[in-house]
Design a protein around this motif. Sequence first.
Motif, PDB file in Angstrom:
ATOM      1  N   PHE A   1      -3.731  -3.445 -13.756  1.00 38.59           N
ATOM      2  CA  PHE A   1      -3.401  -3.940 -15.103  1.00 38.59           C
ATOM      3  C   PHE A   1      -2.785  -5.323 -15.039  1.00 38.59           C
TER       4      PHE A   1
ATOM      5  N   GLN B   1       0.852  -1.195   0.000  1.00 36.63           N
ATOM      6  CA  GLN B   1       0.000   0.000   0.000  1.00 36.63           C
ATOM      7  C   GLN B   1       0.888   1.245   0.000  1.00 36.63           C
ATOM      8  N   THR B   2       1.303   1.677  -1.269  1.00 38.83           N
ATOM      9  CA  THR B   2       2.242   2.791  -1.347  1.00 38.83           C
ATOM     10  C   THR B   2       1.536   4.135  -1.301  1.00 38.83           C
ATOM     11  N   GLY B   3       0.267   4.164  -1.670  1.00 38.17           N
ATOM     12  CA  GLY B   3      -0.438   5.439  -1.732  1.00 38.17           C
ATOM     13  C   GLY B   3      -0.331   6.112  -3.106  1.00 38.17           C
ATOM     14  N   TYR B   4       0.501   5.557  -4.032  1.00 37.88           N
ATOM     15  CA  TYR B   4       0.643   6.128  -5.373  1.00 37.88           C
ATOM     16  C   TYR B   4      -0.424   5.551  -6.270  1.00 37.88           C
ATOM     17  N   VAL B   5      -1.212   6.419  -6.877  1.00 44.33           N
ATOM     18  CA  VAL B   5      -2.291   5.957  -7.747  1.00 44.33           C
ATOM     19  C   VAL B   5      -1.731   5.113  -8.879  1.00 44.33           C
ATOM     20  N   ARG B   6      -0.565   5.545  -9.374  1.00 44.12           N
ATOM     21  CA  ARG B   6       0.045   4.830 -10.503  1.00 44.12           C
ATOM     22  C   ARG B   6       0.311   3.382 -10.144  1.00 44.12           C
TER      23      ARG B   6
ATOM     24  N   ALA C   1      -2.866   1.444 -10.188  1.00 45.66           N
ATOM     25  CA  ALA C   1      -3.299   1.213 -11.566  1.00 45.66           C
ATOM     26  C   ALA C   1      -2.481   0.103 -12.197  1.00 45.66           C
ATOM     27  N   ALA C   2      -1.153   0.156 -11.974  1.00 52.49           N
ATOM     28  CA  ALA C   2      -0.294  -0.877 -12.538  1.00 52.49           C
ATOM     29  C   ALA C   2      -0.700  -2.242 -12.021  1.00 52.49           C
TER      30      ALA C   2
END
Lengths: 629, 99
Positions: free
Chosen positions: A614, A602-607, A610-611
């Motif tokens: 995918f 749980q990094t908090g980065y939306v990217r 999303a990755a």
Amino acid sequence: MVTSSSLVYLIGLPLFGSLFLLLMGRKADKWGHLLATAMSAGSFALGLAHFFAMTDRPTEERALTQVLFSWIKVGDFNVDAALLLDQLSISFVLLITGVGTLIHIYSISYMATDPNRRRFFAYLNLFVASMLLLVLGNSYLNLYVGWEGVGLASYLLIGFWNQKPAYATASKKAFVMNRVGDMGLSFAIMIAFATMGTVSFEGVKESVERAGTPALTAMGIMLLIAAAGKSAQFPLQAWLGDAMAGPTPVSALIHAATMVTAGVYLIVRSNFVFDAAPTAQLMVVIVGAITLIFGAVIGMAKDDIKKALAASTMSQIGYMILASGLGPAGYAYAIMHLLTHGFFKASMFLGAGSVMHGMNDEVNMRKYGGLRKFMPITFITFGLGYLAILGVPPFAGFYSKDMIIETALNAGGAKGIILGSLTLIGAAITAFYMTRVMLLTFTGKPRWDENAHPHESPALMWIPMVILSIGSVTSGLLLYRNDTFKNWLAPLFHDHAHHEELVPPIVVSALALTMVAIGVAIALMKYHFKEVAPVAPEDVSWATRFVRNDLGQDSLNETLFMKPGQAITRGLVAMDETVIDGAVRGVGSMAIESGSTLRRTQTGYVRAYAALIFVGALALLTAIWVVTQ
Amino acid sequence: MNPYNYLYLAALLFTIGAVGVVVRRNAIVVFMCIELMLNAANLTLVTFSRLNGNLNGQVVAFFTMVVAACEVVVGLAIIVAIYRSRRSASIDDASLLKR
């Protein structure tokens, strides 16, 4: 059976006194002891009234019952909370309330300076009530309630001065060893219930025929274990010496006159069981014989006046147990010795208390000496008790103890010879150690501490001692004359056998007196014509050392039971900590570990999310593609 | 012309959009990449509509456009709000969920 509605008040009065004093608290401090004494005296008066009413009735109508309420009612099994007052019970009721009242009076003065005197009297009343319930219960289950009650009262009173750790430990020791015996009693009740379907004395007595010897033997042995625990008999004897930690009136009432004799009561009350189980009866005799010698031997080496008397109590109860194991011939004499012993031992314990009272609570007899001049009344009352326990005619012990020796000798064959000689040797040792107590305390040169100012005790203390010593002079003759007591109890026992008189009574008396004279002579040689050291000499033989050490009873118990028990406990604690706690803690730390590992995703980065989506979708599609191929 | 080429083109556009969403930090660019992916999906739907000979795919494409329009409205509003409060359009700066 005649019913009565006033039996419950025998127990009710002291029970009320006890509860009232405990609930009132400090408010009752000023008059609590008077109320408790009045309750005990009231119970005694009621007991006397019952006794005289009983003597007026014909033999078969003497027993009284009172059903209080239906206690346990399950199917066919029915236990009433009911009381039974018969010839055996009334003997105990008079002893308990009579000696009890005297000791209440004595304690008023003895405990006068104790800030917790009210609590002490509440416990004394609790003891009297429990003991009365014990002897008045009409079934083993009712008896069991009183049995536990006296155990509790004994525990509370031994540890009355529980601010001293040693005293608290002593009370715990007594409590734990009593539990071992109580286990025997509960097993006996279970056996009675399982094989006969009843636990009342009447019911068990009627069912003895069809119960079968193995069950009766088992029940008898369990009853014997119970008796051994309560009466400090071998092998459960180790607690009595330490029980002397309690205030001296407690030692006199509970650990000399009444509670410790409950085992004798139990065996005599269960006479129908033991008569039908010869093996158990033989074990009773063996236990009694061992204890009477054991206690006497310990008594020889005790310098603590109370512990010497306690050892003597153990030994005297050994006599009673032995007599009660001799079958119908001995039951009456066991109870007779119990009653006379109640008088003379209580008298001597109160005497010991009086001596301690005058000597700044010093218990070491080597620090006494020459007290005769300073405490004349104590000396005379103690002396009368001493003559009674020795069995000098016409004092009480002469009749009761000689009858036991005679019955033992008349048991016939090798058994008679062994038991007879053991009881005679016991008499000699008794004479030795009691003379030793007398000589060390009352005669010889003073060996006091510097700040000791011996003086006679106040009247409230010596009056009970005088009354008890009158009892220890007369009770034996009164009970023995014309076989009064034997005939009184006779309806309770099935005595069909004809008892042969193998040894004439005069020979028995002569033998016993010779043995006593030998014991007294040895004691005189050792302690009258020789200087007594104020400290116990250290350069003594290993045998003396062994006896001083209570014949190793404590170290034996420690190695056999206490240490293994502690090892098991430690093992269980370790297992609890490693296995059980380990499992619980393991589950917890596993959850924490996995949580902190998964947290990193749980990094908090939306990217990143999303990755991941995918990648997940791709993996899913690949999986579907692979499966459908 | 081979209709499968449209599918290849759509896959290419979708991949470009997906990679753009994952690697770019600027919120506006990420947003445009999402639009690119939606349009790649639309192209696929229309292609399949053509292949299957019915209009189902084209109807769904309209739905997608409506959803995309709504998304643009909401998304741009959020981006503007974030920009106003944080003075930055980088999506990595808006990572408060971590704590």
